[in-house]
Design a protein around this motif. Structure first.
Motif, PDB file in Angstrom:
ATOM      1  N   ILE A 248       3.757 -35.388  12.666  1.00  0.00           N
ATOM      2  CA  ILE A 248       4.934 -35.670  11.831  1.00  0.00           C
ATOM      3  C   ILE A 248       5.496 -37.048  12.179  1.00  0.00           C
ATOM      4  O   ILE A 248       5.848 -37.839  11.296  1.00  0.00           O
ATOM      5  N   VAL A 249       5.546 -37.355  13.474  1.00  0.00           N
ATOM      6  CA  VAL A 249       6.027 -38.676  13.881  1.00  0.00           C
ATOM      7  C   VAL A 249       5.094 -39.763  13.352  1.00  0.00           C
ATOM      8  O   VAL A 249       5.540 -40.774  12.805  1.00  0.00           O
ATOM      9  N   SER A 252       5.782 -40.342   9.806  1.00  0.00           N
ATOM     10  CA  SER A 252       7.114 -40.905   9.598  1.00  0.00           C
ATOM     11  C   SER A 252       7.174 -42.378   9.961  1.00  0.00           C
ATOM     12  O   SER A 252       7.975 -43.132   9.411  1.00  0.00           O
ATOM     13  N   PHE A 263       2.853 -37.199   2.310  1.00  0.00           N
ATOM     14  CA  PHE A 263       4.252 -36.822   2.521  1.00  0.00           C
ATOM     15  C   PHE A 263       4.393 -35.304   2.606  1.00  0.00           C
ATOM     16  O   PHE A 263       5.106 -34.772   3.458  1.00  0.00           O
ATOM     17  N   ILE A 266       3.527 -33.375   6.018  1.00  0.00           N
ATOM     18  CA  ILE A 266       4.426 -33.226   7.167  1.00  0.00           C
ATOM     19  C   ILE A 266       5.321 -32.005   6.995  1.00  0.00           C
ATOM     20  O   ILE A 266       5.762 -31.405   7.972  1.00  0.00           O
ATOM     21  N   PHE A 267       5.566 -31.622   5.742  1.00  0.00           N
ATOM     22  CA  PHE A 267       6.377 -30.427   5.537  1.00  0.00           C
ATOM     23  C   PHE A 267       5.557 -29.162   5.771  1.00  0.00           C
ATOM     24  O   PHE A 267       6.078 -28.186   6.314  1.00  0.00           O
ATOM     25  N   GLY A 270       5.439 -29.014   9.357  1.00  0.00           N
ATOM     26  CA  GLY A 270       6.763 -28.622   9.822  1.00  0.00           C
ATOM     27  C   GLY A 270       7.007 -27.135   9.612  1.00  0.00           C
ATOM     28  O   GLY A 270       7.586 -26.455  10.461  1.00  0.00           O
TER      29      GLY A 270
ATOM     30  N   ILE C 118      12.775 -31.987  15.542  1.00  0.00           N
ATOM     31  CA  ILE C 118      12.036 -32.734  14.525  1.00  0.00           C
ATOM     32  C   ILE C 118      12.165 -32.054  13.152  1.00  0.00           C
ATOM     33  O   ILE C 118      12.132 -32.714  12.110  1.00  0.00           O
ATOM     34  N   ILE C 119      12.381 -30.738  13.148  1.00  0.00           N
ATOM     35  CA  ILE C 119      12.590 -30.026  11.883  1.00  0.00           C
ATOM     36  C   ILE C 119      13.881 -30.504  11.218  1.00  0.00           C
ATOM     37  O   ILE C 119      13.973 -30.651   9.996  1.00  0.00           O
ATOM     38  N   LEU C 122      13.155 -33.477   9.274  1.00  0.00           N
ATOM     39  CA  LEU C 122      12.616 -33.213   7.928  1.00  0.00           C
ATOM     40  C   LEU C 122      13.740 -32.824   6.970  1.00  0.00           C
ATOM     41  O   LEU C 122      13.761 -33.244   5.808  1.00  0.00           O
ATOM     42  N   ALA C 211      13.001 -37.954  17.962  1.00  0.00           N
ATOM     43  CA  ALA C 211      12.154 -37.455  16.893  1.00  0.00           C
ATOM     44  C   ALA C 211      12.857 -37.311  15.542  1.00  0.00           C
ATOM     45  O   ALA C 211      12.342 -37.799  14.532  1.00  0.00           O
ATOM     46  N   ILE C 214      13.351 -40.740  13.970  1.00  0.00           N
ATOM     47  CA  ILE C 214      12.106 -41.343  13.477  1.00  0.00           C
ATOM     48  C   ILE C 214      11.708 -40.682  12.164  1.00  0.00           C
ATOM     49  O   ILE C 214      11.298 -41.337  11.219  1.00  0.00           O
ATOM     50  N   THR C 215      11.902 -39.362  12.124  1.00  0.00           N
ATOM     51  CA  THR C 215      11.483 -38.625  10.932  1.00  0.00           C
ATOM     52  C   THR C 215      12.280 -39.018   9.690  1.00  0.00           C
ATOM     53  O   THR C 215      11.736 -39.113   8.602  1.00  0.00           O
ATOM     54  N   ILE C 216      13.583 -39.283   9.857  1.00  0.00           N
ATOM     55  CA  ILE C 216      14.324 -39.714   8.667  1.00  0.00           C
ATOM     56  C   ILE C 216      14.028 -41.177   8.344  1.00  0.00           C
ATOM     57  O   ILE C 216      14.543 -41.714   7.366  1.00  0.00           O
ATOM     58  N   GLY C 217      13.219 -41.806   9.188  1.00  0.00           N
ATOM     59  CA  GLY C 217      12.777 -43.154   8.844  1.00  0.00           C
ATOM     60  C   GLY C 217      13.553 -44.281   9.491  1.00  0.00           C
ATOM     61  O   GLY C 217      13.513 -45.413   9.020  1.00  0.00           O
ATOM     62  N   PHE C 254      10.503 -46.141  22.682  1.00  0.00           N
ATOM     63  CA  PHE C 254       9.266 -45.571  22.155  1.00  0.00           C
ATOM     64  C   PHE C 254       8.377 -46.670  21.581  1.00  0.00           C
ATOM     65  O   PHE C 254       7.175 -46.722  21.835  1.00  0.00           O
TER      66      PHE C 254
END
Lengths: 296, 254, 300
Positions: A248-249, A252, A263, A266-267, A270, C118-119, C122, C211, C214-217, C254
């Motif tokens: 996922i990282v 992202s 895209f 990753i869900f 997840g 990390i969830i 998302l 995490a 990073i996931t939200i960008g 990181f």
């Protein structure tokens, strides 16, 4: 008149407080909806059979494969390694501080132990990659720069406080008369500890193990940094492998537009992660409640 | 009868869940008298006391049946405002429980929540008067901003009494107010209680029979949720008409 | 007979020895870790490291955008979680009646506390970044992190409220105070340092979270700062910065760890030293407040 006004204010405040408390329900709902929505989209393009049985995970390559097994395998392997460390150390420490030392010392060791859980996970990642792996290389010369063993071990140390603290709490809750019953039969301290205290606290201890596993499965940065970002279905813990979280990282970090299959992956990943940890968390919660009820 | 009835229980019953804690209590408490409630622990004396200001409302599954009248008004009627009731019926607890505030802040709290003062001078005056009435003023007048926890146990209890009387209640309930205090502090509180009856109707629960004999005008003996005997204190302690009362008072059980 | 004695001796000493050893090793690891990053990163620790943007040249790289971003995110997260977390805690502890609804809320919060961070990333990506069109902004980051740490604040608030003795509430009710007055003027002030300790503890968790951001960008390389909150023109305050892109300290670390060049590893170590100092300091503050709160409660 004034009294009425007060009552209205009370009701309004209670309503506002209730709204805050129910926000957490919306968060859970939000997580489930978001994950479910994109996962369904994902399974419109990829069959669930392929997802569960294909032995490769290469959504970012030209030749795309969507088998979750390599990611799942890496997640489970690193978690198992960490649990070996965390359980052996955590439980020993728990027995030690609960049964063998004075309460005053216990009150010092516990918060100091907690620092292990406070250290940011990127720091552990750095430590695993640049300190632990080079040391492991002296023992296993063919270990890769990225591997499952090193982050697994380091993650284990991060989880020690969870297991030590929760198991200690469980053993502390074992009533004194149970211990005395053991001593009255002529058992020594070791026998009382292993024969009475640990079995009596077992469901509480198990709850801590399960919570620990759940934490290891969801842990991201340590494995991303030190286990690598290349999916690899292997049981060789000296090789690089990619966990669900690391994948996922990885996605992202790149610029992956919404709506593409990359895209959606990753869900789906997840969702897998969420289901796994959810089951473990519920299980742990149930064990803990069972334990609490018994010694209330 | 020369006495005015302040409080009257008519066929009053109280239950925790289904368990009956008070059975058919019929009871008249008189104005400006000190009424002691005595009895072995678990007899319902605290339950009765806490019914008088509806403190028991805080407990889940607490129910009542029958009537409990204050000035001929059933306090368990639907339209009774509990806030107003508790303002009229003050309470002093078993253990001194001052707020974690200054001495001044403790007394002023009741005045503040009921907006019972015009300006700061008025507030200060009311605090001062209540501390004087509770015989605490001379000991604390220079330390009003000190934490209430810095006071001794006996002083804390007098502070709690001052806190209760500052909002002008008509009735003061006392739940074993001296049980956690030493004899000297107890004597001071008892003296204070006797003085307070001039202005207030006082109901005191105590497990100390000498205390009941020393301070009260009337005594009620409760046992297993029932009112066994109720009479003038002198009569109860010299010539009780019920055998159970006699046995309890002479220390055969309890 | 003698042999049996030896076995007994080993048995009696197993847990004391193994337990002590395990404790020492665990804390030793912590010690080694600190020594290791100090050794790797001390030479980068200077003022320029704090005032420079990241750079292609390791020796010139700094953490300016990272620590400013972290500061933004921390302040906003604290602002969000304090009211919501405390209100939820108050509702559950003081208002909710025992029953199915309360059980449900409780299980739900305990479950949220166990959801991998990390969830939440998302969730934040879909809800804050795309649905509310906040983009990968400071605001989106802070909202996401708020959700991650919210359960900690709720649980800590409840524990603190639980510790307030019944006698205090009774004293207030007996004076004719209503529930709201009792909670507002008596219970909350008494529980305050405990609640604050929980909020600060959640901050020490939030500051290390990487995490979900990073996931939200959140960007890993950024050479500008969010617009500052103060302006020279009326009304002297602007929320423009909320919409800007950002990075945070752990993401910067990181980024440097992930590079092959040794020089960047030193930058990473230096960043870690700063990060560790801040998060340990925050954590000690939380523990200190906790101890103070417990002492205060015992006094009652």
């Amino acid at each position: 008149m004034k009294i009425n006004k007060n009552k209205v204010i009370e009701k309004v405040v209670e309503g506002a407080l209730f709204m805050s408390a129910s926000l957490s329900v919306f968060v859970t709902l939000g997580i489930i909806i978001v994950l479910l929505f994109e996962t369904i989209e994902f399974f419109k393009e990829v069959s669930i059979i392929e997802f569960l049985t294909d032995r490769q995970w290469t959504p970012l390559f030209m030749n795309k494969h969507f088998g979750i097994l390599p990611l799942l395998n890496a997640t489970i392997l690193t978690s198992l390694i960490s649990m070996i460390v965390a359980i052996s150390f955590g439980l020993t420490i728990a027995v030690y501080i609960s049964e063998y030392i004075k309460p005053e010392k216990r009150m010092i060791i516990k918060p100091v132990m907690e620092i292990l859980a406070v250290v940011p996970t990127v720091v552990y990642g750095y430590f695993a990659l640049l300190f632990v792996t080079p040391i492991l290389r002296k023992i296993f010369p063919d270990i890769s720069t990225f591997n499952a063993l090193s982050p697994g071990i380091v993650m284990g140390f991060m989880i020690i406080p969870i297991i030590a603290t929760m198991s200690d709490d469980a053993m502390q809750a074992v009533p004194k008369w149970l211990r005395e019953g053991g001593y009255a039969l002529g058992a020594n301290k070791f026998q009382v500890t292993t024969g009475v205290v640990i079995p009596s606290a077992l469901s509480g201890i198990m709850a801590s193990f399960i919570l620990g596993i759940s934490r290891a499965i969801g842990e991201t940065m340590i494995v991303t940094i030190a286990a690598g970002q290349m999916s690899n279905l292997t049981f060789n813990i000296l090789e690089p492998m990619e966990t669900i979280t690391a994948y996922i990282v990885q996605v992202s970090l790149g610029d992956t537009p919404a709506g593409t299959i990359e895209f959606k992956t990753i869900f789906a990943a997840g969702m897998t992660l969420f289901v796994l940890t959810f089951i473990l968390n519920v299980f742990s919660y149930m064990l803990k409640s069972k334990f609490r009820e018994r010694y209330r | 009868m020369e006495n005015n009835i302040r409080i009257e229980a008519r066929e009053f019953n109280a239950y925790y869940d289904k368990k009956c804690a008070l059975k058919d209590i019929n009871f008249k408490i008189f104005s400006n008298k000190i009424t002691a409630i005595i009895g072995p622990s678990g007899c319902g004396k605290s339950t009765f006391l806490r019914s008088l200001n509806r403190m028991n409302d805080l407990i889940e599954n607490f129910n009542v049946k029958g009537e409990l009248l204050i000035d001929n008004e059933n306090i368990y009627d639907k339209d009774v405002d509990v806030i107003f009731l508790r303002k009229r019926v003050g309470m002093v607890f078993q253990k001194p429980n001052p707020f974690p505030k200054s001495i001044f802040g403790n007394i002023a709290y009741g005045l503040r929540i009921h907006k019972m003062f015009k300006n700061y001078d008025d507030l200060y005056m009311k605090v001062e008067n209540s501390l004087k009435e509770a015989a605490l003023w001379d000991e604390v007048k220079d330390d009003l901003n000190k934490s209430a926890f810095d006071l001794s146990g006996g002083q804390q209890q007098r502070l709690c009494i001052a806190r209760a009387i500052v909002i002008n209640p008509e009735i003061i309930l006392m739940d074993e107010p001296t049980s956690s205090l030493d004899p000297t502090s107890t004597a001071k509180i008892e003296e204070l209680i006797r003085k307070l009856k001039e202005h207030y109707t006082i109901v005191i629960v105590t497990h100390n029979m000498q205390q009941a004999a020393r301070v009260s005008d009337y005594s009620a003996f409760f046992m297993q949720g029932e009112l066994i005997e109720y009479d003038e204190t002198t009569k109860i302690f010299t010539a009780p008409s019920n055998k159970l009362t006699e046995e309890y008072i002479t220390g055969r059980f309890g | 007979m003698k042999e049996k004695k030896l076995i007994n001796k080993i048995r009696d000493n197993f847990f004391p020895v193994a337990g002590l050893l395990a404790t020492i090793i665990s804390l030793g690891i912590l010690f080694v870790l600190i020594i290791d990053v100090l050794k790797d990163g001390y030479m980068r620790l200077n003022l320029q490291f704090l005032t420079n943007y990241p750079s292609r040249i390791p020796e010139k790289a700094g953490i300016l955008s990272a620590w400013v971003g972290t500061l933004w995110i921390m302040v906003l997260t604290a602002l969000f979680i304090f009211p919501v977390g405390v209100a939820s805690g108050i509702y559950l502890e003081e208002y909710a009646k025992p029953g199915k609804m309360k059980d449900f809320l409780e299980i739900n919060i305990s479950n949220l506390a166990g959801v991998p961070s990390i969830i939440y990333g998302l969730l934040g990506l879909q809800i804050f970044v795309y649905f509310f069109k906040l983009d990968r902004s400071v605001l989106a980051g802070a909202l996401t992190l708020s959700l991650v740490v919210l359960p900690i604040v709720i649980v800590a608030t409840r524990e603190s409220l639980k510790a307030v003795p019944l006698s205090l509430r009774e004293a207030s009710f007996a004076l004719g105070a209503n529930k709201l007055q009792t909670i507002l003027f008596q219970v909350l002030p008494s529980a305050f340092s405990g609640i604050l300790s929980g909020v600060i503890l959640s901050m020490s968790r939030a500051i290390g979270e990487t995490a979900p951001l990073i996931t939200i960008g959140a960007l890993t390389y950024i050479a500008f700062l969010p617009a500052g909150p103060f302006t020279t023109e009326f009304p002297f305050i602007t929320l423009q910065g909320l919409k800007d892109y950002f990075t945070v300290l752990p993401i910067q670390v990181f980024n440097w760890v992930s590079r092959p060049q040794k020089g960047f590893h030193s930058d990473a170590a230096a960043g870690i030293i700063i990060l560790l100092i801040i998060s340990l300091f925050i954590n000690f503050m939380a523990i200190y407040l906790r101890i103070k709160f417990e002492k205060y409660m015992r006094r009652k």
